[in-house]
Design a protein around this motif. Structure first.
Motif, mmCIF file in Angstrom:
data_model
loop_
_atom_site.group_PDB
_atom_site.id
_atom_site.type_symbol
_atom_site.label_atom_id
_atom_site.label_comp_id
_atom_site.label_asym_id
_atom_site.label_seq_id
_atom_site.Cartn_x
_atom_site.Cartn_y
_atom_site.Cartn_z
ATOM 1 N N ASP A 334 0.820 -1.221 0.000
ATOM 2 C CA ASP A 334 0.000 0.000 0.000
ATOM 3 C C ASP A 334 0.851 1.267 0.000
ATOM 4 O O ASP A 334 0.521 2.251 -0.672
ATOM 5 C CB ASP A 334 -0.928 0.015 1.216
ATOM 6 N N ALA A 335 1.943 1.268 0.771
ATOM 7 C CA ALA A 335 2.786 2.458 0.850
ATOM 8 C C ALA A 335 3.351 2.801 -0.530
ATOM 9 O O ALA A 335 3.296 3.962 -0.967
ATOM 10 C CB ALA A 335 3.923 2.227 1.845
ATOM 11 N N HIS A 338 0.604 4.148 -2.970
ATOM 12 C CA HIS A 338 0.253 5.559 -2.760
ATOM 13 C C HIS A 338 1.349 6.490 -3.307
ATOM 14 O O HIS A 338 1.045 7.524 -3.926
ATOM 15 C CB HIS A 338 0.040 5.841 -1.271
ATOM 16 N N LYS A 383 10.479 13.496 3.628
ATOM 17 C CA LYS A 383 9.345 13.910 4.470
ATOM 18 C C LYS A 383 8.030 13.639 3.755
ATOM 19 O O LYS A 383 7.070 13.137 4.365
ATOM 20 C CB LYS A 383 9.475 15.403 4.794
ATOM 21 N N LYS A 386 7.320 9.875 3.759
ATOM 22 C CA LYS A 386 6.794 9.425 5.054
ATOM 23 C C LYS A 386 5.303 9.711 5.162
ATOM 24 O O LYS A 386 4.518 8.877 5.615
ATOM 25 C CB LYS A 386 7.525 10.158 6.203
ATOM 26 N N GLU A 387 4.936 10.910 4.766
ATOM 27 C CA GLU A 387 3.533 11.325 4.887
ATOM 28 C C GLU A 387 2.625 10.529 3.958
ATOM 29 O O GLU A 387 1.563 10.040 4.367
ATOM 30 C CB GLU A 387 3.409 12.817 4.586
ATOM 31 N N GLY A 389 3.186 7.656 2.291
ATOM 32 C CA GLY A 389 3.180 6.206 2.464
ATOM 33 C C GLY A 389 3.007 5.757 3.896
ATOM 34 O O GLY A 389 2.962 4.543 4.145
ATOM 35 N N ASN A 390 2.926 6.695 4.818
ATOM 36 C CA ASN A 390 2.823 6.359 6.236
ATOM 37 C C ASN A 390 3.973 5.428 6.634
ATOM 38 O O ASN A 390 3.788 4.340 7.181
ATOM 39 C CB ASN A 390 1.476 5.699 6.555
ATOM 40 N N ILE A 391 5.199 5.875 6.341
ATOM 41 C CA ILE A 391 6.394 5.042 6.514
ATOM 42 C C ILE A 391 7.200 5.537 7.717
ATOM 43 O O ILE A 391 7.384 6.737 7.912
ATOM 44 C CB ILE A 391 7.282 5.096 5.248
ATOM 45 N N ASP A 392 7.681 4.591 8.501
ATOM 46 C CA ASP A 392 8.567 4.882 9.624
ATOM 47 C C ASP A 392 9.961 4.382 9.256
ATOM 48 O O ASP A 392 10.225 3.180 9.250
ATOM 49 C CB ASP A 392 8.068 4.176 10.886
ATOM 50 N N GLN A 398 9.978 -2.730 8.249
ATOM 51 C CA GLN A 398 9.233 -2.024 7.208
ATOM 52 C C GLN A 398 10.160 -1.622 6.053
ATOM 53 O O GLN A 398 9.810 -1.759 4.879
ATOM 54 C CB GLN A 398 8.536 -0.789 7.787
#
Length: 416
Positions: A334-335, A338, A383, A386-387, A389-392, A398
């Motif tokens: 999903d990441a 997107h 940045k 991250k936003e 794909g909601n990635i850490d 991950q």
């Protein structure tokens, strides 16, 4: 005037004795003579040992021409001339390899190279008679080498069949392998692995001969056996020291490809080798692994262009199996999906940026330098990644999955 009938008769006397043949040629020319096979192994050398140079001394001691001498002859254009012509060649001394003046000729039958005759002429003034004499000598050496070839032909065919049995894993009985290895004089002791070279060019007889020649003359590895299969050269390599085996094999792969590039202008030759085992029953596994490295190098040229060892594939060892499993389960990341959608809408490069960042082990400076952008630009992109794909990026699990999925996506070129 020369009595050619006497000379012909005297050569004929020695056709079954290579030692006598070398002595006969040396007697006629008046200088030391060495007869070699096509791979620079000594067949015989004359007993005429006055003022011999370092190259001749080293060759006789090793029973084979030193690699330094062979390389020097290639660099000076001598070997290419001998390969291409069956005419005598006068060779001026080459001090850096310890070679004095020579009169040389390659021994052919039709277009097949059988060997060489080298006469150390020193200060001898080479005449037309010497040239005719060494040409006649080459004909008789050809007869001798052809006789030797005929004796070896049946054995070579049986060795080839035995090698295929090892490669395909169809022969698993240890005692039977040991018996056949002894019969065909194949040393299967120590550390064994299979190396495979894949040619893009058509495998003509000339290419095969030169590839075979190189495997015999590059000294850092011990080639137990070799076979050509379509556009591949398959080698069984042996070493006594497992600690140095990987390094030696890598050096061999790189030097072989470099020499083929230099001498035959092959630009797209790939080589690989499988894992190293101490049992001949596992030769088939090493062969499959070498083939897999070649397949993956073709599939992932950017990521694996420098890899030639199955051990160094890392996660690529399992990439195709993972891709098949994902396809079976209809899995999508999903990441990445997107981020790809964002790139398509905005004509941006976030997906490529993510891949480079992960490849550079999350090193901002290395990734920015690779992409030729400022670190501030890279940090802004990270940045946004991250936003979207909601990635850490602190989550190793991950990041690992993202990297694997990116590799699979690039290879499959399917929609995310």
């Amino acid at each position: 005037m020369r009595d050619t009938s006497r000379l012909t008769y005297s050569y004929k006397d020695f056709i079954d004795s290579p030692e006598g043949l070398a002595d006969r040629i040396a007697e006629s020319l008046g200088c030391p003579v060495t007869i070699e096979d096509a791979n620079h192994r000594i067949i015989s050398y004359s007993k005429h040992e006055t003022n011999v140079d370092d190259a001749r001394t080293a060759t006789i001691m090793r029973r084979k021409v030193p690699e330094q001498v062979i390389n020097g002859l290639w660099k000076h254009g001598i070997m290419s001339k001998l390969f291409e012509s069956d005419q005598p060649l006068i060779v001026e001394k080459i001090e850096e390899i310890g070679l004095g003046n020579r009169l040389a000729i390659s021994v052919h039958k039709n277009k097949e190279l059988l060997g060489f005759i080298w006469a150390q002429t020193n200060d001898l003034s080479v005449t037309s008679e010497h040239l005719e004499e060494i040409k006649e000598a080459a004909q008789w050496v050809s007869h001798h080498l052809l006789r030797q070839q005929a004796k070896k032909k049946k054995t070579d065919e049986n060795r080839k069949e035995f090698f295929w049995q090892l490669l395909t894993g169809s022969l698993e009985n240890q005692s039977e392998i040991k018996r056949l290895a002894k019969k065909y004089q194949m040393n299967l002791q120590g550390q064994l692995c299979v190396a495979v070279f894949e040619f893009k060019e058509e495998m003509s007889q000339a290419v095969e001969r030169h590839a075979y020649y190189l495997t015999e003359t590059l000294h850092q590895t011990r080639i137990v056996n070799r076979i050509f299969d379509d556009q591949q050269l398959i080698l069984l390599v042996r070493t006594d020291d497992q600690e140095d085996a990987n390094e030696m094999n890598q050096a061999f792969i790189r030097e072989f490809t470099q020499k083929m590039k230099e001498r035959l202008h092959f630009e797209d030759l790939k080589g690989a080798f499988g894992l190293i085992y101490d049992s001949p029953t596992l030769i088939g596994d090493s062969y499959k692994q070498a083939l897999k490295v070649l397949e993956l190098k073709e599939q992932y040229p950017d990521g694996l262009h420098h890899v030639d060892n199955y051990q160094d594939l890392g996660v690529y060892q399992f990439i195709n199996e993972l891709a098949a499993l994902q396809k079976k389960e209809n899995y999508k990341n999903d990441a990445l999906r997107h981020i790809k959608a964002y790139d398509d809408r905005n004509k941006s490069m976030l997906l490529e940026t993510l891949k480079v960042f992960l490849e550079k082990n999350s090193n901002v400076h290395q990734a920015a330098a690779h992409m030729h952008i400022h670190t501030n630009t890279l940090n802004y992109r990270l940045k946004r990644i991250k936003e979207i794909g909601n990635i850490d990026f602190k989550d190793v699990n991950q990041k690992t999955m993202l990297y694997l999925d990116l590799l699979i996506y690039e290879s499959e070129q399917e929609d995310l």
